[in-house]
Design an enzyme around this catalytic site. Structure first.
Site, PDB file in Angstrom:
ATOM      1  N   ASP A 125     -10.163  -0.360   6.424  1.00  0.00           N
ATOM      2  CA  ASP A 125     -10.651   0.667   7.344  1.00  0.00           C
ATOM      3  C   ASP A 125     -11.532   0.058   8.422  1.00  0.00           C
ATOM      4  O   ASP A 125     -12.378  -0.808   8.140  1.00  0.00           O
ATOM      5  CB  ASP A 125     -11.464   1.729   6.603  1.00  0.00           C
ATOM      6  CG  ASP A 125     -10.595   2.636   5.740  1.00  0.00           C
ATOM      7  OD1 ASP A 125      -9.450   2.897   6.144  1.00  0.00           O
ATOM      8  OD2 ASP A 125     -11.066   3.056   4.675  1.00  0.00           O
TER       9      ASP A 125
ATOM     10  N   ARG B 138       0.847  -1.196   0.000  1.00  0.00           N
ATOM     11  CA  ARG B 138       0.000   0.000   0.000  1.00  0.00           C
ATOM     12  C   ARG B 138       0.879   1.242   0.000  1.00  0.00           C
ATOM     13  O   ARG B 138       1.810   1.374   0.794  1.00  0.00           O
ATOM     14  CB  ARG B 138      -0.901  -0.005   1.240  1.00  0.00           C
ATOM     15  CG  ARG B 138      -1.458   1.344   1.689  1.00  0.00           C
ATOM     16  CD  ARG B 138      -2.511   1.892   0.736  1.00  0.00           C
ATOM     17  NE  ARG B 138      -2.939   3.220   1.166  1.00  0.00           N
ATOM     18  CZ  ARG B 138      -3.979   3.458   1.974  1.00  0.00           C
ATOM     19  NH1 ARG B 138      -4.677   2.453   2.447  1.00  0.00           N
ATOM     20  NH2 ARG B 138      -4.315   4.687   2.283  1.00  0.00           N
TER      21      ARG B 138
ATOM     22  N   ASP C  42      -7.073  -0.947   0.837  1.00  0.00           N
ATOM     23  CA  ASP C  42      -7.554  -0.132   1.958  1.00  0.00           C
ATOM     24  C   ASP C  42      -8.209  -1.078   2.959  1.00  0.00           C
ATOM     25  O   ASP C  42      -9.079  -1.884   2.574  1.00  0.00           O
ATOM     26  CB  ASP C  42      -8.610   0.858   1.472  1.00  0.00           C
ATOM     27  CG  ASP C  42      -8.181   2.301   1.641  1.00  0.00           C
ATOM     28  OD1 ASP C  42      -7.218   2.566   2.367  1.00  0.00           O
ATOM     29  OD2 ASP C  42      -8.835   3.171   1.026  1.00  0.00           O
TER      30      ASP C  42
ATOM     31  N   ARG D 147      -5.298   2.803  -4.648  1.00  0.00           N
ATOM     32  CA  ARG D 147      -4.893   1.969  -3.510  1.00  0.00           C
ATOM     33  C   ARG D 147      -4.797   0.501  -3.922  1.00  0.00           C
ATOM     34  O   ARG D 147      -5.742  -0.036  -4.478  1.00  0.00           O
ATOM     35  CB  ARG D 147      -5.921   2.070  -2.376  1.00  0.00           C
ATOM     36  CG  ARG D 147      -6.346   3.496  -2.018  1.00  0.00           C
ATOM     37  CD  ARG D 147      -5.251   4.260  -1.301  1.00  0.00           C
ATOM     38  NE  ARG D 147      -5.594   5.646  -1.100  1.00  0.00           N
ATOM     39  CZ  ARG D 147      -6.367   6.114  -0.134  1.00  0.00           C
ATOM     40  NH1 ARG D 147      -6.918   5.277   0.724  1.00  0.00           N
ATOM     41  NH2 ARG D 147      -6.599   7.408  -0.015  1.00  0.00           N
TER      42      ARG D 147
END
Length: 211
Positions: free
Chosen positions: A141, A127, A139, A136
């Site tokens: 999250d 990343r 990701d 990206r």
């Protein structure tokens, strides 16, 4: 079961050479998991959002799911269907589309250690943090953690923009239709306001829930 592959995918992507399932869990995380296991008798529920728009997107998402499942003190409960979405915050056609999914987990990791593990998995897939809306490889999250509401600048909970993102709420609603974004309300009430954010269900693609 082998996930279905999109024939347009680039099989030279980072996922094939950076497999997070063989990455060691940081010693600090192992220590905190061990401590949590001796003090917590009830793991916490959390929601994670996954996204990729570089390399082999499906393989990357599956690798992230597998890496989460291999994390001490963490169990993957559910994996959503895969959705294809336009990149957020950039001009049309300037980036490849994203594959997005949501993972529901139970964990004894505290939020700070879960964040550390998420970053480690991202880094395993090379990343690169090139601007807020840059492309990206991966990701990961933290969307929600056991209903906690926190303004901690290192990890705001729930994710401060989750309630505005169809690519988060639509797959989340698929696996937890009765869920809500803490402080923002039920997913079913939030989704109609995001109808103009096009997300496409990729029924031809599947993420496998680890055993």
């Amino acid at each position: 079961m082998t996930p279905s592959m999109d024939p347009s995918e680039d099989h030279s992507g980072a996922a094939s050479s950076h497999d997070p399932t063989v990455q060691p869990v940081p010693a600090s995380v192992v220590h905190q998991v061990d401590a949590a296991d001796t003090t917590l008798h009830n793991p916490k529920d959390a929601v994670l959002s996954l996204g990729s728009n570089l390399g082999n997107r499906l393989e990357t998402l599956q690798g992230a799911v597998d890496a989460l499942a291999d994390t001490p003190g963490l169990r993957v409960k559910a994996v959503s269907p895969v959705y294809e979405t336009e990149p957020w915050g950039v001009g049309p056609g300037t980036q490849a589309t994203y594959f997005n999914a949501v993972v529901i987990i139970r964990t004894t990791l505290p939020p700070s250690s879960l964040l550390e593990r998420a970053h480690a998995i991202e880094e395993a897939f090379a990343r690169v943090r090139d601007g807020r809306f840059g492309p990206r490889t991966l990701d990961v999250d933290i969307v929600s953690y056991q209903g906690v509401v926190s303004e901690d600048p290192l990890l705001t909970l729930p994710h401060p923009r989750a309630h505005e993102r169809a690519f988060v709420l639509v797959p989340w609603h698929d696996v937890e239709p009765g869920a809500e974004v803490p402080g923002r309300g039920p997913l079913a009430r939030l989704l109609p306001g995001l109808a103009e954010q096009g997300v496409t269900h990729r029924g031809d693609l599947t993420l496998v829930l680890p055993d």
